[in-house]
Design a protein around this motif. Structure first.
Motif, PDB file in Angstrom:
ATOM      1  N   LEU A 113      10.720  -1.760 -11.191  1.00 10.88           N
ATOM      2  CA  LEU A 113      11.261  -3.125 -11.219  1.00 10.88           C
ATOM      3  C   LEU A 113      10.236  -4.173 -10.795  1.00 10.88           C
ATOM      4  O   LEU A 113      10.553  -5.345 -10.732  1.00 10.88           O
TER       5      LEU A 113
ATOM      6  N   PRO B 267      17.538  -3.067  -3.626  1.00  9.06           N
ATOM      7  CA  PRO B 267      17.322  -3.800  -4.876  1.00  9.06           C
ATOM      8  C   PRO B 267      18.551  -3.745  -5.776  1.00  9.06           C
ATOM      9  O   PRO B 267      19.215  -2.710  -5.882  1.00  9.06           O
ATOM     10  N   LEU B 268      18.837  -4.869  -6.413  1.00 11.56           N
ATOM     11  CA  LEU B 268      19.961  -4.993  -7.349  1.00 11.56           C
ATOM     12  C   LEU B 268      21.310  -4.647  -6.715  1.00 11.56           C
ATOM     13  O   LEU B 268      22.249  -4.292  -7.411  1.00 11.56           O
TER      14      LEU B 268
ATOM     15  N   GLU C 281      19.203   4.447  -2.420  1.00 12.71           N
ATOM     16  CA  GLU C 281      17.846   4.572  -2.983  1.00 12.71           C
ATOM     17  C   GLU C 281      17.204   5.767  -2.270  1.00 12.71           C
ATOM     18  O   GLU C 281      17.391   5.946  -1.075  1.00 12.71           O
TER      19      GLU C 281
END
Length: 182
Positions: A71, A169-170, A175
């Motif tokens: 990303l 993230p997002l 993660e």
């Protein structure tokens, strides 16, 4: 390098310094070695040693279309010598770039599938993973994640750390990053 070596010059009654340039490996083949040299700090008379590498470590970016693209300005994984370092992996579907769902269970399953594809592209597998780090949006999901995680890693399971983080993230729920040896 020379300035840091001269800063550790031995006192006049100490053994002479080793000339690093005279022992540098000049072969085109990649090679690394280390050796100890007696040297002394000006602040302390203690013995010290250091390592010298004759080559800059060769690193190779690992990339596969079977896992989500990075990303940002980083690689899915880096392979150097016999070690593979996987960046944090999210539960995104590679074809769409969207989360598989909002559920932590489905995101965990997708994270581990994505991780498997990156490991495969690097020549590694789940069984070669030696360390994982799991980041969770909510530590209350720990038990659910463990149940799914256990299906992917054969005994002995890798060393692991798990943390609850402020955000991922997002707005991911999970993660995972890992280190593998090939």
């Amino acid at each position: 390098m020379a300035s840091s070596i001269s800063a550790l010059a031995p006192p006049s009654n100490a053994p002479a310094r080793m000339d690093i340039a005279s022992v540098r490996h000049r072969s085109p083949a990649a090679a690394c070695f280390s050796f100890s040299v007696p040297c002394y700090s000006r602040r302390s008379k203690r013995f010290a040693c250091f390592a010298v590498s004759t080559t800059a470590g060769i690193k190779e970016a690992v990339k596969t279309d079977k896992a989500p693209a990075a990303l940002g300005p980083y690689s899915q994984a880096i392979k150097t010598d016999n070690t593979v370092y996987l960046s944090g992996v999210l539960g995104l579907v590679p074809e769409t770039g969207k989360f598989v769902s909002d559920s932590v269970e489905e995101q965990t399953e997708q994270v581990l599938k994505n991780m498997g594809e990156i490991l495969k592209a690097s020549g590694a597998s789940y069984s070669s993973v030696v360390k994982t780090t799991i980041m969770l949006a909510d530590l209350k999901d720990f038990k659910k994640v463990n149940e799914i995680y256990a299906k992917y890693f054969p005994a002995p399971a890798p060393a692991r750390s798990t943390y609850q983080v402020a955000a991922l993230p997002l707005d991911a729920r999970i993660e995972i990053e890992c280190i593998a040896v090939v």
